[in-house]
Design a protein around this motif. Structure first.
Motif, PDB file in Angstrom:
ATOM      1  N   TYR A 240       3.383 -28.821 -58.209  1.00  0.00           N
ATOM      2  CA  TYR A 240       4.533 -28.282 -57.458  1.00  0.00           C
ATOM      3  C   TYR A 240       4.353 -28.548 -55.974  1.00  0.00           C
ATOM      4  CZ  TYR A 240       6.668 -24.392 -54.771  1.00  0.00           C
ATOM      5  OH  TYR A 240       7.309 -23.630 -53.826  1.00  0.00           O
ATOM      6  N   CYS A 241       5.325 -29.211 -55.362  1.00  0.00           N
ATOM      7  CA  CYS A 241       5.259 -29.539 -53.938  1.00  0.00           C
ATOM      8  C   CYS A 241       6.553 -29.080 -53.272  1.00  0.00           C
ATOM      9  CB  CYS A 241       5.058 -31.042 -53.756  1.00  0.00           C
ATOM     10  SG  CYS A 241       4.562 -31.514 -52.100  1.00  0.00           S
ATOM     11  N   ASP A 242       6.498 -27.935 -52.616  1.00  0.00           N
ATOM     12  CA  ASP A 242       7.673 -27.349 -51.970  1.00  0.00           C
ATOM     13  C   ASP A 242       8.015 -28.115 -50.696  1.00  0.00           C
ATOM     14  OD1 ASP A 242       9.127 -25.387 -50.100  1.00  0.00           O
ATOM     15  OD2 ASP A 242       9.065 -24.251 -51.972  1.00  0.00           O
ATOM     16  N   TRP A 243       9.289 -28.378 -50.473  1.00  0.00           N
ATOM     17  CA  TRP A 243       9.739 -29.168 -49.326  1.00  0.00           C
ATOM     18  C   TRP A 243       9.434 -28.485 -47.999  1.00  0.00           C
ATOM     19  CZ3 TRP A 243      10.310 -33.966 -48.631  1.00  0.00           C
ATOM     20  CH2 TRP A 243      11.155 -34.516 -47.678  1.00  0.00           C
ATOM     21  N   ASP A 244       9.129 -27.188 -48.012  1.00  0.00           N
ATOM     22  CA  ASP A 244       8.876 -26.444 -46.776  1.00  0.00           C
ATOM     23  C   ASP A 244       7.401 -26.145 -46.528  1.00  0.00           C
ATOM     24  OD1 ASP A 244      11.598 -26.263 -46.114  1.00  0.00           O
ATOM     25  OD2 ASP A 244      11.866 -24.509 -47.385  1.00  0.00           O
ATOM     26  N   LEU A 245       6.507 -26.642 -47.380  1.00  0.00           N
ATOM     27  CA  LEU A 245       5.102 -26.247 -47.283  1.00  0.00           C
ATOM     28  C   LEU A 245       4.175 -27.409 -46.943  1.00  0.00           C
ATOM     29  CD1 LEU A 245       4.837 -23.759 -50.296  1.00  0.00           C
ATOM     30  CD2 LEU A 245       5.153 -23.225 -47.869  1.00  0.00           C
ATOM     31  N   TRP A 246       2.946 -27.055 -46.566  1.00  0.00           N
ATOM     32  CA  TRP A 246       1.893 -28.027 -46.250  1.00  0.00           C
ATOM     33  C   TRP A 246       0.855 -28.101 -47.358  1.00  0.00           C
ATOM     34  CZ3 TRP A 246       0.283 -26.087 -40.675  1.00  0.00           C
ATOM     35  CH2 TRP A 246       1.378 -26.185 -39.812  1.00  0.00           C
ATOM     36  N   GLY A 247       1.182 -27.568 -48.503  1.00  0.00           N
ATOM     37  CA  GLY A 247       0.240 -27.564 -49.618  1.00  0.00           C
ATOM     38  C   GLY A 247       0.959 -27.829 -50.917  1.00  0.00           C
ATOM     39  N   THR A 248       0.236 -28.362 -51.899  1.00  0.00           N
ATOM     40  CA  THR A 248       0.777 -28.684 -53.215  1.00  0.00           C
ATOM     41  C   THR A 248       0.016 -27.885 -54.262  1.00  0.00           C
ATOM     42  OG1 THR A 248       1.500 -30.908 -52.594  1.00  0.00           O
ATOM     43  CG2 THR A 248       1.020 -30.532 -54.927  1.00  0.00           C
ATOM     44  N   LYS A 249       0.743 -27.162 -55.096  1.00  0.00           N
ATOM     45  CA  LYS A 249       0.128 -26.301 -56.103  1.00  0.00           C
ATOM     46  C   LYS A 249      -0.009 -27.049 -57.424  1.00  0.00           C
ATOM     47  CE  LYS A 249       0.751 -21.681 -58.185  1.00  0.00           C
ATOM     48  NZ  LYS A 249       1.659 -20.518 -58.267  1.00  0.00           N
ATOM     49  N   VAL A 250      -1.163 -26.900 -58.055  1.00  0.00           N
ATOM     50  CA  VAL A 250      -1.388 -27.472 -59.376  1.00  0.00           C
ATOM     51  C   VAL A 250      -1.721 -26.324 -60.330  1.00  0.00           C
ATOM     52  CG1 VAL A 250      -2.660 -29.145 -60.757  1.00  0.00           C
ATOM     53  CG2 VAL A 250      -2.286 -29.582 -58.312  1.00  0.00           C
ATOM     54  N   VAL A 251      -1.012 -26.276 -61.439  1.00  0.00           N
ATOM     55  CA  VAL A 251      -1.195 -25.241 -62.454  1.00  0.00           C
ATOM     56  C   VAL A 251      -1.662 -25.905 -63.741  1.00  0.00           C
ATOM     57  CG1 VAL A 251       0.040 -23.597 -63.913  1.00  0.00           C
ATOM     58  CG2 VAL A 251       0.509 -23.680 -61.464  1.00  0.00           C
ATOM     59  N   GLY A 252      -2.665 -25.325 -64.392  1.00  0.00           N
ATOM     60  CA  GLY A 252      -3.132 -25.895 -65.647  1.00  0.00           C
ATOM     61  C   GLY A 252      -4.416 -25.250 -66.112  1.00  0.00           C
ATOM     62  N   PRO A 253      -5.099 -25.874 -67.071  1.00  0.00           N
ATOM     63  CA  PRO A 253      -6.357 -25.326 -67.596  1.00  0.00           C
ATOM     64  C   PRO A 253      -7.407 -25.201 -66.496  1.00  0.00           C
ATOM     65  CG  PRO A 253      -5.527 -27.090 -68.996  1.00  0.00           C
ATOM     66  CD  PRO A 253      -4.703 -27.113 -67.750  1.00  0.00           C
TER      67      PRO A 253
ATOM     68  N   GLY B 126      -2.228 -13.549 -48.164  1.00  0.00           N
ATOM     69  CA  GLY B 126      -0.814 -13.244 -48.308  1.00  0.00           C
ATOM     70  C   GLY B 126       0.112 -14.372 -47.906  1.00  0.00           C
ATOM     71  N   GLU B 127      -0.433 -15.444 -47.324  1.00  0.00           N
ATOM     72  CA  GLU B 127       0.395 -16.556 -46.861  1.00  0.00           C
ATOM     73  C   GLU B 127       0.323 -17.740 -47.830  1.00  0.00           C
ATOM     74  OE1 GLU B 127       2.443 -16.428 -44.494  1.00  0.00           O
ATOM     75  OE2 GLU B 127       1.778 -14.764 -43.246  1.00  0.00           O
ATOM     76  N   LEU B 128       1.282 -18.648 -47.696  1.00  0.00           N
ATOM     77  CA  LEU B 128       1.263 -19.932 -48.382  1.00  0.00           C
ATOM     78  C   LEU B 128       0.831 -21.002 -47.387  1.00  0.00           C
ATOM     79  CD1 LEU B 128       4.633 -19.679 -50.353  1.00  0.00           C
ATOM     80  CD2 LEU B 128       2.329 -19.381 -51.266  1.00  0.00           C
ATOM     81  N   PRO B 129       0.344 -22.145 -47.848  1.00  0.00           N
ATOM     82  CA  PRO B 129      -0.036 -23.212 -46.911  1.00  0.00           C
ATOM     83  C   PRO B 129       1.200 -23.727 -46.168  1.00  0.00           C
ATOM     84  CG  PRO B 129      -0.948 -23.606 -49.103  1.00  0.00           C
ATOM     85  CD  PRO B 129       0.073 -22.512 -49.242  1.00  0.00           C
ATOM     86  N   GLY B 130       1.315 -23.381 -44.903  1.00  0.00           N
ATOM     87  CA  GLY B 130       2.493 -23.765 -44.135  1.00  0.00           C
ATOM     88  C   GLY B 130       2.285 -23.485 -42.669  1.00  0.00           C
ATOM     89  N   ASN B 131       3.374 -23.388 -41.905  1.00  0.00           N
ATOM     90  CA  ASN B 131       3.263 -23.314 -40.454  1.00  0.00           C
ATOM     91  C   ASN B 131       2.730 -21.985 -39.931  1.00  0.00           C
ATOM     92  OD1 ASN B 131       5.480 -21.610 -40.708  1.00  0.00           O
ATOM     93  ND2 ASN B 131       6.961 -23.122 -39.970  1.00  0.00           N
ATOM     94  N   ARG B 132       2.452 -21.026 -40.803  1.00  0.00           N
ATOM     95  CA  ARG B 132       1.806 -19.791 -40.367  1.00  0.00           C
ATOM     96  C   ARG B 132       0.283 -19.893 -40.452  1.00  0.00           C
ATOM     97  NH1 ARG B 132       5.546 -14.755 -42.658  1.00  0.00           N
ATOM     98  NH2 ARG B 132       7.487 -15.412 -41.639  1.00  0.00           N
ATOM     99  N   CYS B 133      -0.194 -21.019 -40.925  1.00  0.00           N
ATOM    100  CA  CYS B 133      -1.630 -21.252 -41.026  1.00  0.00           C
ATOM    101  C   CYS B 133      -2.138 -21.958 -39.771  1.00  0.00           C
ATOM    102  CB  CYS B 133      -1.945 -22.109 -42.250  1.00  0.00           C
ATOM    103  SG  CYS B 133      -1.426 -21.388 -43.815  1.00  0.00           S
ATOM    104  N   LEU B 134      -3.437 -21.768 -39.475  1.00  0.00           N
ATOM    105  CA  LEU B 134      -4.095 -22.468 -38.365  1.00  0.00           C
ATOM    106  C   LEU B 134      -3.326 -22.292 -37.059  1.00  0.00           C
ATOM    107  CD1 LEU B 134      -4.845 -25.750 -40.346  1.00  0.00           C
ATOM    108  CD2 LEU B 134      -6.424 -23.852 -39.946  1.00  0.00           C
TER     109      LEU B 134
END
Length: 270
Positions: A235-248, A131-139
């Protein structure tokens, strides 16, 4: 490539070029646009590093406070100098977490790559909780009071690390029919550009995308990078610790299988 060559390779185009992303994710225009997983997606976790000699209980905030006491760093602004009280509200309880914002990379001799999975396994928890995104709620057990051990360089916020960016571009090159000549567009959110009136979109070639990491006018990799045919989006959100890649799926699986990247599928992300 010199700075002038980087700017020459990536030319400004009308912000309307990012309208389709805004339509997909209208609520995230200030920190980047998150595309849906069409047809597949994965998150690349920003790299962190650990001091090879072992961890210490001293935190980044402890180090900062020691340097502050020794007069080696500037003290924070005096809240009394701000009649609105906004500064005092922001500084109350503030600590130095150790997490950087923007570009990052391998710190060099004495440090080793610390995988999220390695740290999470030691804590008996997933690298990214459901339920979380890669960010400061992780680890969270790695920074229970907010500040990381001074022997850890935690993931940077808002920008994929340099080595992973180069590796990502290499994978994109192999999975784009046009190769280096693939026309791409790069969007930078207002939190990067400080331009709140116009959308900042650049156009260039995928073959020049690795060097885009050091664009002199930006403090980050692009908030969104996509092939002109929209076959893939980064996609690299300015508030996150992860970068999302969408594609095949073939592209996504190649990223997940790459030994130099740390990728995860997060099916609960839209």
């Amino acid at each position: 490539m010199e700075n002038a060559d980087i700017e020459g390779a990536w030319s400004r185009v009308p912000g309307e070029a990012a309208r389709w992303l805004h339509d997909l994710d209208p609520d995230h225009c200030y920190s980047g646009f998150e595309p849906p997983p069409n047809p597949d997606s994965a998150w690349l976790l920003h790299a962190m590093y650990a001091w090879e000699e072992g961890l210490v209980t001293t935190t980044h905030d402890d180090v900062h406070q020691s340097m502050l006491g020794a007069g080696l760093v500037e003290p924070p602004p005096d809240p009394a100098a701000d009649p609105s009280g906004d500064v005092g509200d922001l500084l109350e309880g503030a600590i130095v977490t150790g997490t950087g914002l923007g570009r990052s990379g391998d710190p060099g001799t004495g440090w080793r790559r610390l995988r999220w999975r390695e740290l999470a396994r030691g804590f008996g928890e997933p690298a990214v909780p459901e339920g979380e995104l890669p960010g400061n709620r992780c680890l969270r057990q790695g920074h229970p009071a907010g500040s990381w051990s001074a022997a850890i360089r935690p993931p940077a916020e808002g920008c994929l690390d340099r080595e992973s960016w180069y590796r990502l571009v290499g994978v994109l090159l192999r999975h784009s029919p046009g190769g280096a000549a693939t026309r791409c567009l790069a969007y930078y959110c207002p939190l990067v550009t400080a331009d709140w009136d116009d959308e900042t979109v650049l156009a260039g070639r995928l073959g020049d995308a690795a060097r885009l990491y050091d664009h002199p006018a930006m403090a980050s990799c692009p908030s969104d990078l996509w092939a002109e045919d929209r076959s893939w989006v980064v996609y690299c959100d300015w508030d996150l610790w992860g970068t999302k890649v969408v594609g095949p799926t073939a592209l996504i699986q190649a990223l997940l299988d790459d030994p130099e990247l740390e990728g995860v599928r997060l099916p609960w992300t839209h």
